[in-house]
Design a protein around this motif. Structure first.
Motif, PDB file in Angstrom:
ATOM      1  N   SER A  67     -61.408   6.207 -37.344  1.00 60.12           N
ATOM      2  CA  SER A  67     -60.633   6.916 -36.324  1.00 60.12           C
ATOM      3  C   SER A  67     -59.585   5.967 -35.775  1.00 60.12           C
ATOM      4  O   SER A  67     -59.729   4.741 -35.875  1.00 60.12           O
ATOM      5  CB  SER A  67     -61.538   7.409 -35.190  1.00 60.12           C
ATOM      6  N   ILE A  68     -58.552   6.533 -35.186  1.00 63.77           N
ATOM      7  CA  ILE A  68     -57.494   5.703 -34.605  1.00 63.77           C
ATOM      8  C   ILE A  68     -57.445   5.920 -33.099  1.00 63.77           C
ATOM      9  O   ILE A  68     -57.709   7.016 -32.601  1.00 63.77           O
ATOM     10  CB  ILE A  68     -56.117   6.008 -35.232  1.00 63.77           C
ATOM     11  N   ILE A  69     -57.132   4.855 -32.395  1.00 63.11           N
ATOM     12  CA  ILE A  69     -56.959   4.886 -30.943  1.00 63.11           C
ATOM     13  C   ILE A  69     -55.586   4.301 -30.648  1.00 63.11           C
ATOM     14  O   ILE A  69     -55.270   3.191 -31.090  1.00 63.11           O
ATOM     15  CB  ILE A  69     -58.050   4.071 -30.226  1.00 63.11           C
ATOM     16  N   VAL A  70     -54.773   5.043 -29.930  1.00 62.01           N
ATOM     17  CA  VAL A  70     -53.399   4.612 -29.664  1.00 62.01           C
ATOM     18  C   VAL A  70     -53.094   4.785 -28.184  1.00 62.01           C
ATOM     19  O   VAL A  70     -53.437   5.805 -27.577  1.00 62.01           O
ATOM     20  CB  VAL A  70     -52.386   5.419 -30.505  1.00 62.01           C
ATOM     21  N   ASP A  71     -52.461   3.784 -27.620  1.00 58.75           N
ATOM     22  CA  ASP A  71     -52.024   3.871 -26.227  1.00 58.75           C
ATOM     23  C   ASP A  71     -50.689   3.164 -26.099  1.00 58.75           C
ATOM     24  O   ASP A  71     -50.388   2.232 -26.856  1.00 58.75           O
ATOM     25  CB  ASP A  71     -53.054   3.227 -25.300  1.00 58.75           C
ATOM     26  N   GLY A  72     -49.898   3.606 -25.165  1.00 60.23           N
ATOM     27  CA  GLY A  72     -48.595   2.988 -24.932  1.00 60.23           C
ATOM     28  C   GLY A  72     -48.684   1.879 -23.913  1.00 60.23           C
ATOM     29  O   GLY A  72     -49.495   1.921 -22.987  1.00 60.23           O
ATOM     30  N   THR A  73     -47.859   0.871 -24.080  1.00 59.20           N
ATOM     31  CA  THR A  73     -47.804  -0.234 -23.130  1.00 59.20           C
ATOM     32  C   THR A  73     -46.396  -0.807 -23.124  1.00 59.20           C
ATOM     33  O   THR A  73     -45.618  -0.580 -24.054  1.00 59.20           O
ATOM     34  CB  THR A  73     -48.828  -1.330 -23.489  1.00 59.20           C
ATOM     35  N   GLY A 134     -60.584  11.033 -36.792  1.00 61.39           N
ATOM     36  CA  GLY A 134     -60.453  11.163 -35.344  1.00 61.39           C
ATOM     37  C   GLY A 134     -59.226  10.452 -34.822  1.00 61.39           C
ATOM     38  O   GLY A 134     -58.760   9.471 -35.409  1.00 61.39           O
ATOM     39  N   GLN A 135     -58.687  10.964 -33.723  1.00 58.95           N
ATOM     40  CA  GLN A 135     -57.553  10.327 -33.056  1.00 58.95           C
ATOM     41  C   GLN A 135     -57.738  10.483 -31.553  1.00 58.95           C
ATOM     42  O   GLN A 135     -58.057  11.566 -31.063  1.00 58.95           O
ATOM     43  CB  GLN A 135     -56.225  10.936 -33.512  1.00 58.95           C
ATOM     44  N   ALA A 136     -57.575   9.394 -30.834  1.00 53.66           N
ATOM     45  CA  ALA A 136     -57.792   9.398 -29.386  1.00 53.66           C
ATOM     46  C   ALA A 136     -56.563   8.842 -28.686  1.00 53.66           C
ATOM     47  O   ALA A 136     -56.110   7.738 -29.001  1.00 53.66           O
ATOM     48  CB  ALA A 136     -59.023   8.570 -29.030  1.00 53.66           C
ATOM     49  N   TYR A 137     -56.020   9.635 -27.757  1.00 53.23           N
ATOM     50  CA  TYR A 137     -54.859   9.224 -26.963  1.00 53.23           C
ATOM     51  C   TYR A 137     -55.093   9.646 -25.520  1.00 53.23           C
ATOM     52  O   TYR A 137     -56.134  10.208 -25.175  1.00 53.23           O
ATOM     53  CB  TYR A 137     -53.567   9.889 -27.471  1.00 53.23           C
ATOM     54  N   ASP A 138     -54.088   9.378 -24.683  1.00 47.85           N
ATOM     55  CA  ASP A 138     -54.152   9.908 -23.327  1.00 47.85           C
ATOM     56  C   ASP A 138     -53.721  11.376 -23.358  1.00 47.85           C
ATOM     57  O   ASP A 138     -53.432  11.930 -24.422  1.00 47.85           O
ATOM     58  CB  ASP A 138     -53.296   9.081 -22.364  1.00 47.85           C
ATOM     59  N   GLY A 139     -53.671  11.985 -22.200  1.00 50.04           N
ATOM     60  CA  GLY A 139     -53.384  13.415 -22.161  1.00 50.04           C
ATOM     61  C   GLY A 139     -51.935  13.763 -21.925  1.00 50.04           C
ATOM     62  O   GLY A 139     -51.628  14.908 -21.556  1.00 50.04           O
ATOM     63  N   ALA A 140     -51.019  12.820 -22.148  1.00 59.92           N
ATOM     64  CA  ALA A 140     -49.596  13.103 -21.953  1.00 59.92           C
ATOM     65  C   ALA A 140     -49.150  14.211 -22.902  1.00 59.92           C
ATOM     66  O   ALA A 140     -49.638  14.299 -24.035  1.00 59.92           O
ATOM     67  CB  ALA A 140     -48.776  11.842 -22.184  1.00 59.92           C
ATOM     68  N   PRO A 141     -48.215  15.066 -22.474  1.00 64.59           N
ATOM     69  CA  PRO A 141     -47.758  16.167 -23.344  1.00 64.59           C
ATOM     70  C   PRO A 141     -47.240  15.696 -24.696  1.00 64.59           C
ATOM     71  O   PRO A 141     -47.447  16.365 -25.710  1.00 64.59           O
ATOM     72  CB  PRO A 141     -46.648  16.823 -22.512  1.00 64.59           C
ATOM     73  N   TYR A 163     -58.599  15.566 -32.565  1.00 58.39           N
ATOM     74  CA  TYR A 163     -58.030  14.895 -31.388  1.00 58.39           C
ATOM     75  C   TYR A 163     -59.020  14.906 -30.233  1.00 58.39           C
ATOM     76  O   TYR A 163     -59.653  15.923 -29.942  1.00 58.39           O
ATOM     77  CB  TYR A 163     -56.736  15.584 -30.964  1.00 58.39           C
ATOM     78  N   MET A 164     -59.133  13.758 -29.567  1.00 58.27           N
ATOM     79  CA  MET A 164     -59.958  13.630 -28.367  1.00 58.27           C
ATOM     80  C   MET A 164     -59.120  12.998 -27.267  1.00 58.27           C
ATOM     81  O   MET A 164     -58.487  11.956 -27.480  1.00 58.27           O
ATOM     82  CB  MET A 164     -61.180  12.750 -28.636  1.00 58.27           C
ATOM     83  N   HIS A 165     -59.103  13.661 -26.118  1.00 61.46           N
ATOM     84  CA  HIS A 165     -58.475  13.044 -24.952  1.00 61.46           C
ATOM     85  C   HIS A 165     -59.399  11.928 -24.473  1.00 61.46           C
ATOM     86  O   HIS A 165     -60.581  12.162 -24.229  1.00 61.46           O
ATOM     87  CB  HIS A 165     -58.280  14.090 -23.855  1.00 61.46           C
ATOM     88  N   ALA A 170     -59.435  10.419 -18.747  1.00 58.49           N
ATOM     89  CA  ALA A 170     -59.706  11.639 -17.994  1.00 58.49           C
ATOM     90  C   ALA A 170     -60.430  11.329 -16.688  1.00 58.49           C
ATOM     91  O   ALA A 170     -60.143  11.924 -15.641  1.00 58.49           O
ATOM     92  CB  ALA A 170     -60.532  12.602 -18.845  1.00 58.49           C
ATOM     93  N   LEU A 171     -61.372  10.384 -16.747  1.00 58.45           N
ATOM     94  CA  LEU A 171     -62.078   9.972 -15.534  1.00 58.45           C
ATOM     95  C   LEU A 171     -61.113   9.341 -14.541  1.00 58.45           C
ATOM     96  O   LEU A 171     -61.189   9.579 -13.334  1.00 58.45           O
ATOM     97  CB  LEU A 171     -63.192   8.985 -15.895  1.00 58.45           C
ATOM     98  N   ASN A 172     -60.181   8.564 -15.059  1.00 59.98           N
ATOM     99  CA  ASN A 172     -59.185   7.932 -14.199  1.00 59.98           C
ATOM    100  C   ASN A 172     -58.327   8.984 -13.492  1.00 59.98           C
ATOM    101  O   ASN A 172     -58.014   8.864 -12.303  1.00 59.98           O
ATOM    102  CB  ASN A 172     -58.305   7.005 -15.037  1.00 59.98           C
ATOM    103  N   LEU A 173     -57.948  10.028 -14.224  1.00 55.88           N
ATOM    104  CA  LEU A 173     -57.149  11.103 -13.628  1.00 55.88           C
ATOM    105  C   LEU A 173     -57.925  11.829 -12.535  1.00 55.88           C
ATOM    106  O   LEU A 173     -57.358  12.212 -11.503  1.00 55.88           O
ATOM    107  CB  LEU A 173     -56.717  12.093 -14.710  1.00 55.88           C
ATOM    108  N   SER A 174     -59.221  12.029 -12.759  1.00 58.88           N
ATOM    109  CA  SER A 174     -60.025  12.712 -11.748  1.00 58.88           C
ATOM    110  C   SER A 174     -60.130  11.877 -10.475  1.00 58.88           C
ATOM    111  O   SER A 174     -60.156  12.412  -9.366  1.00 58.88           O
ATOM    112  CB  SER A 174     -61.419  13.030 -12.291  1.00 58.88           C
ATOM    113  N   LEU A 175     -60.170  10.554 -10.634  1.00 58.28           N
ATOM    114  CA  LEU A 175     -60.215   9.687  -9.454  1.00 58.28           C
ATOM    115  C   LEU A 175     -58.908   9.755  -8.676  1.00 58.28           C
ATOM    116  O   LEU A 175     -58.901   9.728  -7.446  1.00 58.28           O
ATOM    117  CB  LEU A 175     -60.498   8.247  -9.880  1.00 58.28           C
TER     118      LEU A 175
END
Length: 391
Positions: A67-73, A134-141, A163-165, A170-175
């Motif tokens: 699976s791949i995990i990608v995030d922007g920085t 599998g692919q996991a990213y944040d929930g940005a459009p 795809y998995m958010h 997601a927990l961070n957004l709820s906080l």
């Protein structure tokens, strides 16, 4: 040799450790072949990168699923980059691994452009697209869009890449949603200002340290912490450590600000009055106790070996904890949260009270501070309920 370089410092460390051959090369060798220039350093870094990358890719058999995990920085020069990681099962140890592969500069940051960079990288590393499950990213459009989002475009080439958010995101957004109370927001702003005030000055930092270590300190400090930690801007759960540190050192911080304001520092005068408020103290206690409940789950969600079953169980456990807290809100708030706030207030000679604005709204009827901060849709219950509903 050029100075102010980590590479040069490492070479000097080797020389100090007794590497006479290296010392002779650098001191007596030709000046045009010392191999310490910036270009040589970059070549060495690239060689190390290629070696590590080949080791990671070598663990993957041609038929291995991943699976791949990608995030922007953004780096120090404000260049937007993608951080690409791969998640897989090590065929030797049979353990789940998450390994970093590369930083990928990206512009523009559209779903199509990001998907193109991801797919190109997978092909460059000779990772079969059909093996991506599998692919996991944040929930940005741009990442989660079902038509033109990155995940939708990637899945056209990797049909099994579900795809998995990111659950931690997601927990961070709820906080973030749970901290809409102006009392909580004000508290965060005050703590950020106080922390910056101390950390931006060695003199003020030393003054705080001296106050903490003062032998005749009437307030017993069990903490070994000597300085304040900055609030993390992006990961709210990471703020818990900074908040706990501030809470442990609260009395010393107040005493230090008091000394500085007596010396004529106008900023310390403002900050002193800001933290010497029962509203701020109670807000901090509420945030600390609630974040301490959530932090273990956040840590768990970020571990490489986590699976859906364990994550689901821990989320349900946290929800049950919050439900118990709500059922026993009166006793828990009184005996744990409010008691901590009262202890700090007593040390600072602060009288527990509801905010003046709310006192004026209710005329001459005095509001019970414990009842107000627990039930008045301002603090404890609303902050607690939002993570429960968002989870």
């Amino acid at each position: 040799m050029p100075s102010e370089s980590n590479f040069i410092a490492l070479l000097k460390q080797r020389i100090d450790a007794g590497d006479h051959l290296l010392q002779s090369h650098l001191e007596k060798g030709p000046r045009n072949s010392t191999y310490t220039s910036s270009s040589v350093q970059n070549e060495i870094i690239e060689v190390i990168h290629e070696y590590i990358l080949s080791s990671i890719l070598g663990r993957l058999a041609p038929s291995a699923l991943y699976s791949i995990i990608v995030d922007g920085t953004t780096d120090s020069s404000n260049i937007e980059q993608l951080c690409l990681l791969i998640r897989y099962v090590d065929p030797q140890s049979h353990e789940i691994r998450e390994d970093f592969l590369a930083f990928i500069p990206t512009a523009p940051s559209t779903g199509e452009a990001i998907a193109h960079h991801i797919l190109s990288s997978l092909k460059r590393y000779q990772l079969p697209l059909n093996n991506c499950i599998g692919q996991a990213y944040d929930g940005a459009p741009s990442m989660s869009g079902i038509f033109n989002g990155c995940q939708a475009i990637v899945i056209r080439s990797c049909p099994d890449a579900e795809y998995m958010h990111c659950s931690s995101h997601a927990l961070n957004l709820s906080l973030i949603d749970s901290c809409t109370s102006h009392l909580i927001r004000n508290m965060f702003g005050i703590i950020k200002s106080v922390t910056t005030f101390f950390n931006d000055s060695a003199k003020r930092t030393n003054a705080l340290k001296h106050e903490i270590e003062r032998p005749d300190n009437d307030y017993i400090i069990l903490s070994k912490k000597k300085r304040l930690l900055s609030l993390c801007e992006t990961r709210w759960v990471e703020r818990n450590v900074a908040l706990e540190t501030f809470l442990e050192l609260y009395v010393s911080i107040s005493n230090t600000l008091d000394c500085l304001r007596i010396e004529g520092n106008s900023t310390s005068e403002q900050l002193y009055h800001s933290i010497n408020s029962f509203e701020t103290i109670t807000s901090l206690c509420v945030a600390c106790f609630l974040l301490s409940e959530i932090t273990p789950l956040s840590r768990l969600l970020q571990t490489p070996t986590i699976d859906f079953g364990i994550a689901h169980h821990q989320v349900l456990s946290l929800l049950n904890t919050f439900e118990t807290r709500e059922t026993n809100a009166t006793d828990y708030f009184k005996n744990i949260v409010f008691e901590q706030a009262k202890q700090i207030s007593e040390e600072l000679f602060i009288q527990p009270a509801a905010p003046r604005t709310h006192q004026r709204r209710h005329g001459h009827r005095l509001l019970d501070p414990e009842e107000f901060y627990r039930d008045q849709n301002e603090m404890y219950l609303p902050v607690k309920e939002t993570p429960t509903s968002c989870a």
